[in-house]
Scaffold this motif. Structure first.
Motif, short mmCIF file in Angstrom:
data_model
loop_
_atom_site.label_atom_id
_atom_site.label_comp_id
_atom_site.label_asym_id
_atom_site.label_seq_id
_atom_site.Cartn_x
_atom_site.Cartn_y
_atom_site.Cartn_z
N TYR A 1 0.90 -1.18 0.03
CA TYR A 1 -0.04 -0.06 -0.11
C TYR A 1 1.09 1.30 0.09
CZ TYR A 1 -4.40 -2.44 0.50
OH TYR A 1 -5.37 -3.42 0.06
N ALA A 2 2.21 1.17 0.47
CA ALA A 2 2.97 2.22 0.27
C ALA A 2 3.50 2.52 -0.93
CB ALA A 2 4.19 2.34 1.36
N THR A 3 4.01 1.56 -1.67
CA THR A 3 4.83 1.68 -3.07
C THR A 3 3.93 2.17 -3.95
OG1 THR A 3 4.49 -0.40 -3.38
CG2 THR A 3 6.57 -0.04 -2.22
N PRO A 4 2.77 2.12 -4.25
CA PRO A 4 2.04 3.00 -5.11
C PRO A 4 2.56 4.17 -5.30
CG PRO A 4 0.32 1.56 -4.38
CD PRO A 4 1.68 1.50 -3.26
N LEU A 5 2.87 5.11 -4.09
CA LEU A 5 3.32 6.17 -4.24
C LEU A 5 4.72 6.46 -5.15
CD1 LEU A 5 2.76 7.57 -0.70
CD2 LEU A 5 1.43 8.20 -2.66
N LEU A 6 5.56 5.62 -4.88
CA LEU A 6 6.66 5.47 -5.50
C LEU A 6 6.37 5.18 -7.11
CD1 LEU A 6 9.85 5.26 -5.59
CD2 LEU A 6 9.60 2.96 -5.02
N GLY A 7 5.51 3.93 -7.22
CA GLY A 7 5.09 3.83 -8.86
C GLY A 7 4.48 5.16 -9.54
N ALA A 8 3.71 5.76 -8.82
CA ALA A 8 3.14 6.92 -9.51
C ALA A 8 4.22 8.17 -9.75
CB ALA A 8 2.07 7.57 -8.44
N LEU A 9 5.13 8.23 -8.82
CA LEU A 9 6.38 9.09 -9.28
C LEU A 9 7.05 8.87 -10.10
CD1 LEU A 9 7.61 11.62 -8.00
CD2 LEU A 9 9.25 10.07 -6.60
N VAL A 10 7.36 7.54 -10.17
CA VAL A 10 8.27 6.96 -11.19
C VAL A 10 7.61 7.24 -12.87
CG1 VAL A 10 9.38 4.72 -12.51
CG2 VAL A 10 9.71 5.55 -9.97
N ALA A 11 6.13 6.75 -12.86
CA ALA A 11 5.51 6.89 -14.07
C ALA A 11 5.30 8.34 -14.29
CB ALA A 11 4.18 6.28 -14.13
N ASP A 12 4.95 9.30 -13.51
CA ASP A 12 4.74 10.50 -13.94
C ASP A 12 6.04 11.40 -14.17
OD1 ASP A 12 2.15 10.29 -13.64
OD2 ASP A 12 1.75 10.95 -11.67
N VAL A 13 7.10 11.20 -13.46
CA VAL A 13 8.18 12.18 -13.71
C VAL A 13 9.25 11.23 -14.86
CG1 VAL A 13 10.24 13.13 -12.33
CG2 VAL A 13 7.82 12.88 -11.49
N PHE A 14 9.48 10.12 -14.67
CA PHE A 14 10.47 9.44 -15.19
C PHE A 14 10.32 8.52 -16.61
CE2 PHE A 14 12.03 9.75 -10.97
CZ PHE A 14 13.09 10.93 -11.20
N LEU A 15 9.34 7.64 -16.56
CA LEU A 15 9.19 6.48 -17.35
C LEU A 15 8.04 6.64 -18.34
CD1 LEU A 15 10.64 3.46 -15.47
CD2 LEU A 15 12.03 5.04 -17.01
N GLY A 16 6.76 7.12 -17.73
CA GLY A 16 5.64 7.02 -18.34
C GLY A 16 5.06 5.70 -17.76
N LYS A 17 3.59 5.81 -18.00
CA LYS A 17 2.82 4.67 -17.53
C LYS A 17 3.17 3.21 -18.11
CE LYS A 17 -1.54 5.69 -19.59
NZ LYS A 17 -2.45 6.36 -19.22
N TYR A 18 3.30 3.39 -19.31
CA TYR A 18 3.49 1.71 -20.03
C TYR A 18 4.91 1.24 -19.70
CZ TYR A 18 -0.37 3.60 -22.77
OH TYR A 18 -1.73 4.25 -22.91
N LEU A 19 5.69 2.23 -19.69
CA LEU A 19 7.29 1.55 -19.51
C LEU A 19 7.17 1.17 -18.03
CD1 LEU A 19 10.01 0.72 -20.64
CD2 LEU A 19 10.79 3.10 -20.36
N THR A 20 6.67 1.84 -17.01
CA THR A 20 6.64 1.53 -15.66
C THR A 20 5.97 0.26 -15.53
OG1 THR A 20 6.51 3.89 -15.14
CG2 THR A 20 5.86 2.48 -13.51
N ILE A 21 4.79 -0.14 -16.25
CA ILE A 21 4.16 -1.15 -16.05
C ILE A 21 5.08 -2.19 -16.37
CG2 ILE A 21 2.09 -2.71 -16.86
CD1 ILE A 21 0.52 0.12 -16.95
N LEU A 22 5.48 -2.14 -17.55
CA LEU A 22 6.38 -3.32 -18.15
C LEU A 22 7.55 -3.58 -17.08
CD1 LEU A 22 7.24 -5.17 -20.33
CD2 LEU A 22 8.61 -3.15 -21.29
N ILE A 23 8.35 -2.36 -16.85
CA ILE A 23 9.63 -2.86 -15.92
C ILE A 23 9.14 -3.26 -14.20
CG2 ILE A 23 11.39 -1.85 -14.41
CD1 ILE A 23 11.61 0.44 -16.98
#
Length: 109
Positions: free
Chosen positions: A17-39
């Protein structure tokens, strides 16, 4: 022990429940949602592989296992590491998958 198992379970759930904050940050700032989902899906699969491999005690040398009266038990490091990696993967893709489903639902309506 039951207390240790309860602690590990609650730690896993808290990380999920805490790591979605990290996932959202990575997707929005660095990789985008598709690449974040893949990685992070690959990270999730690696965590499951670690859980599966380390759950079999006979694959480890005797120095890495504890002997039980019935069979060989692997040390707890492997399953715990697997749980941590699974929590990172599953929590990281939660915000991305939710928004992806919402976008596809809106396009179909």
């Amino acid at each position: 022990s039951k207390e240790d198992a309860s602690d590990w379970y609650h730690e896993f759930v808290a990380l999920c429940y805490a790591t979605p904050l990290l996932g959202a940050l990575v997707a929005d700032v660095f990789l985008g949602k598709y690449l974040t989902i893949l990685i992070l899906s690959v990270v999730y699969c690696i965590g499951n592989a670690i859980m599966a491999v380390t759950a079999v005690g006979k694959w480890f040398p005797e120095s890495d296992v504890t002997l039980d009266s019935t069979h060989i038990q692997p040390q707890t490091w492997g399953p715990l590491l697997g749980l941590q990696i699974i929590a990172l993967g599953t929590g990281g893709i939660k915000p991305c998958v939710s928004s992806l489903v919402a976008i596809n639902f809106l396009h179909q309506s």
